[in-house]
Write a protein that holds these residues in place. Structure first.
Motif, mmCIF file in Angstrom:
data_model
loop_
_atom_site.group_PDB
_atom_site.id
_atom_site.type_symbol
_atom_site.label_atom_id
_atom_site.label_comp_id
_atom_site.label_asym_id
_atom_site.label_seq_id
_atom_site.Cartn_x
_atom_site.Cartn_y
_atom_site.Cartn_z
ATOM 1 N N THR A 1 -0.159 -7.911 -17.276
ATOM 2 C CA THR A 1 1.200 -7.381 -17.224
ATOM 3 C C THR A 1 1.165 -5.865 -17.104
ATOM 4 O OG1 THR A 1 1.984 -9.197 -18.605
ATOM 5 C CG2 THR A 1 3.396 -7.244 -18.455
ATOM 6 N N GLY A 2 1.965 -5.339 -16.173
ATOM 7 C CA GLY A 2 1.996 -3.899 -15.951
ATOM 8 C C GLY A 2 0.955 -3.405 -14.981
ATOM 9 N N ALA A 3 0.269 -4.327 -14.316
ATOM 10 C CA ALA A 3 -0.780 -3.913 -13.381
ATOM 11 C C ALA A 3 -0.204 -3.355 -12.091
ATOM 12 C CB ALA A 3 -1.700 -5.090 -13.074
ATOM 13 N N GLY A 4 1.074 -3.634 -11.790
ATOM 14 C CA GLY A 4 1.690 -3.127 -10.563
ATOM 15 C C GLY A 4 1.977 -4.198 -9.532
ATOM 16 N N LYS A 5 1.849 -5.468 -9.916
ATOM 17 C CA LYS A 5 2.040 -6.553 -8.943
ATOM 18 C C LYS A 5 3.488 -6.609 -8.445
ATOM 19 C CE LYS A 5 0.825 -9.773 -11.849
ATOM 20 N NZ LYS A 5 0.732 -8.902 -13.048
ATOM 21 N N SER A 6 4.439 -6.620 -9.364
ATOM 22 C CA SER A 6 5.848 -6.694 -8.966
ATOM 23 C C SER A 6 6.283 -5.440 -8.220
ATOM 24 C CB SER A 6 6.738 -6.907 -10.193
ATOM 25 O OG SER A 6 6.512 -8.181 -10.766
ATOM 26 N N THR A 7 5.733 -4.307 -8.604
ATOM 27 C CA THR A 7 6.053 -3.071 -7.891
ATOM 28 C C THR A 7 5.594 -3.170 -6.443
ATOM 29 O OG1 THR A 7 5.871 -1.757 -9.909
ATOM 30 C CG2 THR A 7 5.637 -0.593 -7.821
ATOM 31 N N LEU A 8 4.411 -3.714 -6.240
ATOM 32 C CA LEU A 8 3.891 -3.907 -4.889
ATOM 33 C C LEU A 8 4.842 -4.797 -4.079
ATOM 34 C CD1 LEU A 8 1.316 -3.259 -3.158
ATOM 35 C CD2 LEU A 8 0.483 -5.514 -3.833
ATOM 36 N N ALA A 9 5.319 -5.867 -4.711
ATOM 37 C CA ALA A 9 6.238 -6.769 -4.021
ATOM 38 C C ALA A 9 7.551 -6.071 -3.693
ATOM 39 C CB ALA A 9 6.500 -8.001 -4.886
ATOM 40 N N LYS A 10 8.075 -5.253 -4.614
ATOM 41 C CA LYS A 10 9.337 -4.544 -4.372
ATOM 42 C C LYS A 10 9.199 -3.519 -3.252
ATOM 43 C CE LYS A 10 10.996 -5.146 -9.109
ATOM 44 N NZ LYS A 10 11.271 -4.481 -10.411
ATOM 45 N N LEU A 11 8.034 -2.897 -3.156
ATOM 46 C CA LEU A 11 7.799 -1.971 -2.049
ATOM 47 C C LEU A 11 7.747 -2.725 -0.722
ATOM 48 C CD1 LEU A 11 5.087 0.370 -3.609
ATOM 49 C CD2 LEU A 11 7.431 1.007 -3.031
ATOM 50 N N MET A 12 7.132 -3.911 -0.744
ATOM 51 C CA MET A 12 7.020 -4.713 0.469
ATOM 52 C C MET A 12 8.399 -5.189 0.937
ATOM 53 S SD MET A 12 4.598 -8.053 1.109
ATOM 54 C CE MET A 12 3.246 -7.222 0.301
ATOM 55 N N ALA A 13 9.275 -5.505 -0.025
ATOM 56 C CA ALA A 13 10.630 -5.951 0.321
ATOM 57 C C ALA A 13 11.569 -4.765 0.530
ATOM 58 C CB ALA A 13 11.170 -6.846 -0.788
ATOM 59 N N ARG A 14 11.091 -3.576 0.360
ATOM 60 C CA ARG A 14 11.829 -2.313 0.437
ATOM 61 C C ARG A 14 13.018 -2.269 -0.518
ATOM 62 N NH1 ARG A 14 15.230 1.454 4.359
ATOM 63 N NH2 ARG A 14 14.452 3.379 3.472
ATOM 64 N N PHE A 15 12.772 -2.746 -1.726
ATOM 65 C CA PHE A 15 13.720 -2.478 -2.804
ATOM 66 C C PHE A 15 13.532 -1.037 -3.265
ATOM 67 C CE2 PHE A 15 13.777 -7.209 -4.168
ATOM 68 C CZ PHE A 15 14.598 -7.495 -3.102
ATOM 69 N N TYR A 16 12.323 -0.529 -3.088
ATOM 70 C CA TYR A 16 11.995 0.868 -3.340
ATOM 71 C C TYR A 16 11.239 1.402 -2.137
ATOM 72 C CZ TYR A 16 13.057 0.213 -8.337
ATOM 73 O OH TYR A 16 13.666 -0.055 -9.523
ATOM 74 N N ASP A 17 11.240 2.729 -2.003
ATOM 75 C CA ASP A 17 10.391 3.393 -1.018
ATOM 76 C C ASP A 17 9.240 4.057 -1.746
ATOM 77 O OD1 ASP A 17 11.675 2.758 1.343
ATOM 78 O OD2 ASP A 17 13.035 4.472 1.247
ATOM 79 N N PRO A 18 8.046 4.109 -1.135
ATOM 80 C CA PRO A 18 6.913 4.759 -1.797
ATOM 81 C C PRO A 18 7.154 6.249 -1.987
ATOM 82 C CG PRO A 18 6.370 4.213 0.476
ATOM 83 C CD PRO A 18 7.682 3.568 0.189
ATOM 84 N N THR A 19 6.615 6.800 -3.059
ATOM 85 C CA THR A 19 6.705 8.240 -3.281
ATOM 86 C C THR A 19 5.939 8.979 -2.195
ATOM 87 O OG1 THR A 19 6.784 7.786 -5.668
ATOM 88 C CG2 THR A 19 6.355 10.054 -4.983
ATOM 89 N N ASP A 20 4.780 8.455 -1.848
ATOM 90 C CA ASP A 20 3.978 8.985 -0.742
ATOM 91 C C ASP A 20 3.404 7.797 0.023
ATOM 92 O OD1 ASP A 20 4.106 11.870 -1.282
ATOM 93 O OD2 ASP A 20 2.953 11.371 -3.084
ATOM 94 N N GLY A 21 3.044 8.036 1.276
ATOM 95 C CA GLY A 21 2.440 6.981 2.072
ATOM 96 C C GLY A 21 3.467 6.142 2.812
ATOM 97 N N THR A 22 2.979 5.066 3.416
ATOM 98 C CA THR A 22 3.816 4.255 4.308
ATOM 99 C C THR A 22 3.524 2.780 4.116
ATOM 100 O OG1 THR A 22 3.664 6.035 5.955
ATOM 101 C CG2 THR A 22 4.516 3.915 6.704
ATOM 102 N N VAL A 23 4.592 1.974 4.135
ATOM 103 C CA VAL A 23 4.469 0.515 4.174
ATOM 104 C C VAL A 23 4.970 0.079 5.545
ATOM 105 C CG1 VAL A 23 5.099 -1.674 3.119
ATOM 106 C CG2 VAL A 23 4.904 0.373 1.695
ATOM 107 N N LEU A 24 4.153 -0.680 6.272
ATOM 108 C CA LEU A 24 4.487 -1.067 7.646
ATOM 109 C C LEU A 24 4.562 -2.577 7.785
ATOM 110 C CD1 LEU A 24 1.925 1.306 7.891
ATOM 111 C CD2 LEU A 24 3.163 1.528 10.059
#
Length: 601
Positions: free
Chosen positions: A396-419
């Motif tokens: 828990t807290g490893a960043g799995k859900s955050t990764l999924a939210k970035l992939m679904a663009r619920f959030y944008d990355p602070t730096d870098g790009t998701v394509l």
């Protein structure tokens, strides 16, 4: 404006600059609401001016009837008195008709403004990013749509009418009094000094109290909504007594602030009456001596007394307007704050179309932090080929859900790009993004309506046959058919007619009907029992074959259908490989799998 800025509006302590900024923001919103109805507002103003003039004419006509009509009647000339009575009656009828007309016009204007504002709030809260809704409690959002809009409705429906009619009535009355008798006009002018002092005293003290009243009311709503929303937790942890004490404290705060408001009016209203009575008494005293000396006609004195008395009549209503105004102003400040909130995930200015997505997802140099001191993904690179099924595991807290939210663009990355298929998600057309990537969470929220309606959210134009096919694919068809109305069964609020596992199956059917290129399952099997989970796993093996899938699960039984397993710790991928290879190894996943196997025993 940030979310914290919006939350700051609930407090009473603002700097002068902040207060000016908030007022300017509220005025911009009010101007934008009134602009579409400006011609109707102009017409309503013209009508109310004419109606007020008709009402104010009454005492002057009475004076004319007494001073001219009665002497003429004694000389056997009844026409002046009859004409005066007829004109008096006519002005009364015209005034009543115009007031009724104005009331209907102002009601239509207020309803048009309220409909516009209500739609804006709803559309804006939908448009705002997940970050806003995770920081802004649901109770406060509901307060914006209920008590705050009700305060504005009250102002528009009655408060504005009271202000406009009151100001016009007082202005026309003062003009008529000065025209009729200048000395009585000077007496009225002198009474304005204590009247202004009393009104200013009331405004200064009531402004803070009304704002506190709105804040106390919003706190009550927030606490009530949170308690009812989390009623299962309240019952489970026997929190009723504690909630009763907290809610009782909030009610007491609300009672105290309203008690102080009532005390304020208890001083203001009698003060108005006293000033008005003193003004009438002085006009009567001075006018009486002048009548005796023959300097003033008795009809003119009567009209002067009526005008002086009537001048103060609207003041109490205008004081009530100030009450409505303060409440509406505080509400408008909060609503304007929400409406000027900018989405944390804005739509692209020049969107790129992706008519047919294949599902290749790439993370390039992605860094993400929720707050400046809370980095979740320090440095992340990942490539997921189209059609591959990925399982994300980790503590828990490893960043799995955050990764999924970035992939679904619920959030944008602070730096870098998701394509997606080589296109930056920030440049992708929102419709193409939502069609290409679908995320199913453990919440499995169902909306009011039928089971079929809830499944069709994934594809609004789906036929009944397509809906049934999607339900069969995830193993939901059998239990849906056994519901009282089958697919037409109303699930009620939050899916009250179906179990947690059944709600999850319906959400699966909804996602499969959408047929996305990328499907993200974030703990989506957590509510399923073992038989239901096996049905879903069987469906997943077929339905995920031609699409990219990312599965986040603590139940490692779900990982078996994955082509590739990623083990995350502290936002970093520490293991990457096929499930069988990782199980046979000695790494983190092998340890997790062994612990899971032991838990089954």
């Amino acid at each position: 404006m940030s979310v914290t800025g919006v939350e700051g509006e609930e407090r009473n302590n603002f700097t002068t600059a902040e207060s000016k900024q908030i007022r300017a923001r509220s005025l911009r919103l009010l101007g934008s609401l009134l602009r579409p109805v400006r011609w109707r507002v102009t017409a309503a103003m013209l009508v109310v001016v004419l109606s007020t003039a008709a009402q104010v004419a009454g005492p002057a006509l009475i004076a004319y009837g007494i001073d001219r009509g009665l002497p003429a009647l004694l000389a056997q000339d009844w026409f002046p008195l009859a004409a005066t009575g007829g004109v008096y009656l006519l002005t009364g009828v015209i005034g009543a008709i115009l007031i009724a007309w104005y009331t209907m016009m102002s009601a239509r204007i207020s309803q048009a403004v309220l409909i516009d504002l209500r739609k804006r709030v709803f559309l804006q809260t939908q448009r705002l990013s997940l970050e806003f809704h995770e920081s802004y409690t649901s109770g406060r959002i509901i307060s914006r749509q209920t008590s705050d809009l009700d305060a504005i409705r009250e102002l528009l429906d009655s408060g504005i009418n009271q202000l406009v009619q009151g100001l016009l009535y007082m202005t026309f009355t003062a003009i008529a009094l000065v025209t009729l008798d200048g000395i009585s006009g000077l007496v009225l002018l002198g009474s304005l000094i204590p009247l202004f002092a009393l009104t200013r005293w009331f405004q200064v003290r009531s402004q803070t109290l009304f704002r506190r009243s709105r804040t106390a009311s919003a706190s009550l709503i927030v606490k009530f909504v949170e308690t009812m929303t989390g009623i299962r937790a309240v019952k489970a942890f026997r929190a009723e007594k504690r909630n009763e004490e907290v809610f009782g404290g909030l009610v007491e705060d609300y009672r105290k602030v309203n008690g102080r408001v009532i005390q304020l009016f208890g001083i203001f209203d009698p003060g108005l009456i006293l000033i008005g009575n003193i003004a009438v008494a002085v006009v009567l005293l001075l006018g009486g001596f002048r009548v005796v000396d023959g300097q003033l006609a008795i009809g003119a004195l009567l009209a002067a007394l009526l005008y002086t008395r009537r001048f103060f009549d609207p003041m109490e209503e205008m004081a009530m307007f100030y009450n409505s105004y303060q409440s509406a102003a505080a509400a408008l400040e909060k609503i304007s704050g929400v409406l000027e909130e900018h989405p944390g995930v804005p739509d692209p200015v020049a969107p790129v179309d992706l008519w047919e997505a294949h599902g290749a997802v790439t993370f390039e140099g992605v860094r993400f932090e929720y707050q400046a001191d809370r980095v979740v993904l320090p440095a992340f690179d990942l490539r997921i080929p189209a059609g591959q099924t990925i399982a994300l595991v980790g503590s828990t807290g490893a960043g799995k859900s955050t990764l999924a939210k970035l992939m679904a663009r619920f959030y944008d990355p602070t730096d870098g790009t998701v394509l997606l298929d080589g296109v930056d998600l920030r440049r992708l057309h929102p419709k193409d993004l939502r069609r290409a990537i679908v995320m199913v969470t453990q919440e499995a929220y169902l909306f009011s309506g039928s089971v079929a309606d809830n499944i069709a959210i994934g594809k609004p134009d789906a036929s009944p046959a397509e809906i049934v096919a999607a339900a069969k694919a995830v193993g939901a068809h059998e239990f849906i058919e056994n519901l009282p109305g089958g697919y037409d069964t109303d699930v009620n609020k939050r899916g009250g007619r179906v179990s947690a596992g059944q709600r999850q199956l319906i959400s699966f059917a909804r996602a499969f009907l959408a047929d996305p290129a990328v499907l993200i399952l974030d703990e989506a099997t957590s509510s399923l029992d073992i038989p239901s989970e096996r049905l879903v796993q069987q469906a997943l093996q077929t339905l995920l074959a031609d699409r990219t899938a990312v599965i986040i699960a603590h139940r490692l039984s779900t990982v078996a259908i994955a082509d590739r397993v990623l083990v995350m710790e502290h936002g970093i991928i520490v293991e990457d490989g096929a499930p069988d290879d990782l199980i046979d190894g000695t790494g983190r996943f092998a340890q997790l799998h062994a612990a899971w196997r032991e838990s089954l025993v």
